[in-house]
Design a protein around this motif. Structure first.
Motif, mmCIF file in Angstrom:
data_model
loop_
_atom_site.group_PDB
_atom_site.id
_atom_site.type_symbol
_atom_site.label_atom_id
_atom_site.label_comp_id
_atom_site.label_asym_id
_atom_site.label_seq_id
_atom_site.Cartn_x
_atom_site.Cartn_y
_atom_site.Cartn_z
ATOM 1 N N CYS A 126 10.278 -7.661 1.974
ATOM 2 C CA CYS A 126 9.415 -6.564 2.622
ATOM 3 C C CYS A 126 8.403 -8.224 2.067
ATOM 4 O O CYS A 126 7.099 -8.420 1.994
ATOM 5 C CB CYS A 126 9.169 -6.260 2.514
ATOM 6 S SG CYS A 126 10.011 -4.461 4.216
ATOM 7 N N LYS A 144 0.216 -4.797 9.759
ATOM 8 C CA LYS A 144 1.256 -4.174 10.351
ATOM 9 C C LYS A 144 0.550 -2.613 10.732
ATOM 10 O O LYS A 144 -0.159 -2.434 11.417
ATOM 11 C CB LYS A 144 0.934 -2.985 8.623
ATOM 12 C CG LYS A 144 0.631 -2.431 7.992
ATOM 13 C CD LYS A 144 0.746 -1.676 6.627
ATOM 14 C CE LYS A 144 1.559 -0.732 6.893
ATOM 15 N NZ LYS A 144 1.342 0.276 7.388
ATOM 16 N N HIS A 150 6.729 -0.856 4.522
ATOM 17 C CA HIS A 150 7.620 -1.383 4.558
ATOM 18 C C HIS A 150 7.344 -1.819 3.221
ATOM 19 O O HIS A 150 7.595 -2.775 2.248
ATOM 20 C CB HIS A 150 6.881 -2.469 4.944
ATOM 21 C CG HIS A 150 6.514 -2.439 6.482
ATOM 22 N ND1 HIS A 150 7.836 -2.499 6.698
ATOM 23 C CD2 HIS A 150 5.741 -2.516 6.715
ATOM 24 C CE1 HIS A 150 7.056 -2.350 8.449
ATOM 25 N NE2 HIS A 150 5.982 -2.617 8.544
ATOM 26 N N PHE A 156 1.255 -3.177 1.218
ATOM 27 C CA PHE A 156 1.629 -2.198 2.430
ATOM 28 C C PHE A 156 0.870 -0.999 2.517
ATOM 29 O O PHE A 156 1.609 -0.138 3.399
ATOM 30 C CB PHE A 156 3.696 -2.289 2.468
ATOM 31 C CG PHE A 156 3.956 -3.654 2.732
ATOM 32 C CD1 PHE A 156 2.869 -4.192 4.317
ATOM 33 C CD2 PHE A 156 4.438 -4.326 1.909
ATOM 34 C CE1 PHE A 156 3.804 -5.905 4.805
ATOM 35 C CE2 PHE A 156 5.044 -5.392 2.387
ATOM 36 C CZ PHE A 156 4.638 -6.248 3.618
ATOM 37 N N ALA A 160 0.764 4.136 5.911
ATOM 38 C CA ALA A 160 2.160 3.549 5.677
ATOM 39 C C ALA A 160 2.632 5.250 5.889
ATOM 40 O O ALA A 160 2.262 6.272 5.319
ATOM 41 C CB ALA A 160 2.659 3.648 4.085
ATOM 42 N N THR A 183 -4.715 -6.570 5.117
ATOM 43 C CA THR A 183 -3.694 -6.122 5.848
ATOM 44 C C THR A 183 -4.842 -5.561 6.643
ATOM 45 O O THR A 183 -5.610 -4.153 6.423
ATOM 46 C CB THR A 183 -2.922 -4.926 4.802
ATOM 47 O OG1 THR A 183 -2.601 -5.760 3.755
ATOM 48 C CG2 THR A 183 -1.910 -4.131 5.279
#
Length: 442
Positions: A126, A144, A150, A156, A160, A183
């Protein structure tokens, strides 16, 4: 009555020692049982659908080393192939024909992949695919989805799922704002928010990355039209669509979620099953995009153990086994029996629950549901899950130690295993209110 006299003295002693040697006593956070209480069991060996701990207790395993053990643990054909490979050496750090063989198998199976690069983990795959997305499009921002995991790379760790959700961390200390400033996040199954983000950031978004079937916020399926909508939105706006199929690849269909749903992304990340239980990851996609990777192109990415001959060998043999007729029908049947049975047991014992399965992947939540995204998943009764989890463990059933993790079956699981699991679930849920949440050791 199911036997609940399991003793775990050796596990407790080993884990107590481990806490003085490793942070939290583990090499990966969810293993520490922080969200379910008590202490983790320490494994001694695995075979087929079963695990044995260091105290000699046997469990039916629905974690399957977090997905790779789709053919069952320590499959004899995989082990035999590894023995033969070991005699030639454990690492080359140079090209081997095994890479060609597995690459051809992956390219033949996965609709989006025309070229592939092997790495050592899903996280690494990733990380690399993000760099490639940005280089190919000349844009910096990505989208995302909340609850999709990921890997633990800085960019990331924004809303999450998986271990971050399990431990209740806000994301992670040590991640600078500059690492995540590009992001963007949206709720899973929410096309309108994705469209709005593209409108707010014209010509700035390199692409969208997601788990096509979420496994790291619990098991969550895509709503009808969601994946199709993402494909249309990204294509219209010159952005890339990336499926993170580290979990779903070769599990919910031989060609992964993209085969199952008929949606072809631009890039795909893989792991777990293609290593047959050994550390591996991969990313691949359209040839024009993948040709940017060094040494063919300017985008740098490297790894000493990438394409390791043992991982390639185990992956090749595992994919060969999965090609046998009836494989995915068998997985779907046994998993449906388990998932439907669990929901029926919950209903009959008076507990609100929802969930489902696709092929060899399943999950359930202690909430009325339905669960469409991470916010819905967070409405689940985590205390009830922790009590249920401990009760199942005491009865020899090993589930993922978090409400926010999908479960996995294998070709080695039998009807008898499922029936034993459902009988244990019925016992636990009939008395779950009498359980006390065990205190987690510091």
């Amino acid at each position: 009555m199911v036997n609940t006299s399991i003793k775990t003295t050796k596990s407790e002693e080993i884990f107590a020692a481990a806490q003085k040697l490793m942070p939290g006593g583990v090499s990966s956070p969810v293993r520490a049982f922080k969200s379910v209480g008590g202490q983790p069991i320490v494994f001694d060996r695995v075979e087929g659908a079963y695990i044995w701990d260091v105290d000699g207790n046997k469990y039916i395993d629905y974690v399957g080393t977090w997905g790779p053990a789709i053919c069952g643990h320590a499959h004899p054909e995989v082990i035999a192939a590894l023995h033969a490979a070991l005699e030639k050496g454990t690492s080359f750090g140079a090209p081997s024909v095994l890479e060609n063989v597995l690459a051809e198998m992956v390219i033949d199976a996965v609709p989006s992949i025309e070229m592939v690069r092997f790495v050592n983990s899903g996280t690494e795959a990733c990380m690399a695919v993000l760099r490639l997305m940005r280089a190919f499009t000349g844009r910096d921002k990505i989208i995302k989805f909340e609850g999709c995991y990921h890997g633990h790379a800085d960019m990331f760790l924004v809303k999450a799922g998986s271990g971050v959700a399990t431990l209740g961390l806000p994301d992670s200390p040590g991640v600078p704002k500059s690492a995540t400033s590009n992001t963007l996040t949206a709720p899973y199954n929410d096309l309108e928010t994705v469209k709005a983000l593209f409108e707010e950031n014209p010509d700035e978004i390199a692409g969208v990355i997601l788990e096509p079937v979420v496994g790291n916020a619990g098991f969550i399926s895509p709503d009808a039209g969601f994946l199709e909508g993402l494909r249309e939105i990204t294509r219209d706006r010159g952005a890339l669509l990336v499926f993170d199929e580290v979990m779903t690849g070769f599990r919910i269909a031989y060609g992964g979620a993209q085969e199952r749903f008929g949606i072809t992304p631009d890039l795909t990340t893989l792991g777990k099953i293609i290593g047959g239980g050994l550390p591996v990851g991969a990313y691949g996609g359209r040839k024009d995009i993948m040709s940017m990777i060094a040494p063919a192109g300017p985008v740098y990415q490297a790894g000493t153990l990438s394409g390791n001959p043992l991982a390639m060998t185990a992956g090749i043999k595992t994919l060969e086994l999965l090609q046998k007729p009836g494989t995915y029908e068998a997985l779907d049947r046994i998993t449906k029996k388990l998932a439907d049975g669990m929901l029926q047991v919950a209903k009959e014992t008076g507990h609100a629950a929802c969930g489902g399965q696709i092929s060899g992947m399943f999950g359930f939540f202690f909430t009325e549901g339905p669960v469409h995204n991470y916010e819905d998943a967070k409405k689940a009764d985590l205390i009830k899950f922790s009590r249920f989890y401990r009760g199942m463990l005491e009865r020899g059933i090993y589930l993922a130690p978090s409400q926010f993790e999908a479960g996995f079956t294998s070709l080695a699981h039998t009807d008898a295993d499922v029936e034993q699991t459902l009988a244990a679930a019925r016992e636990v849920l009939m008395s779950v209110t009498s359980y006390q949440l065990p205190v987690t050791s510091d």
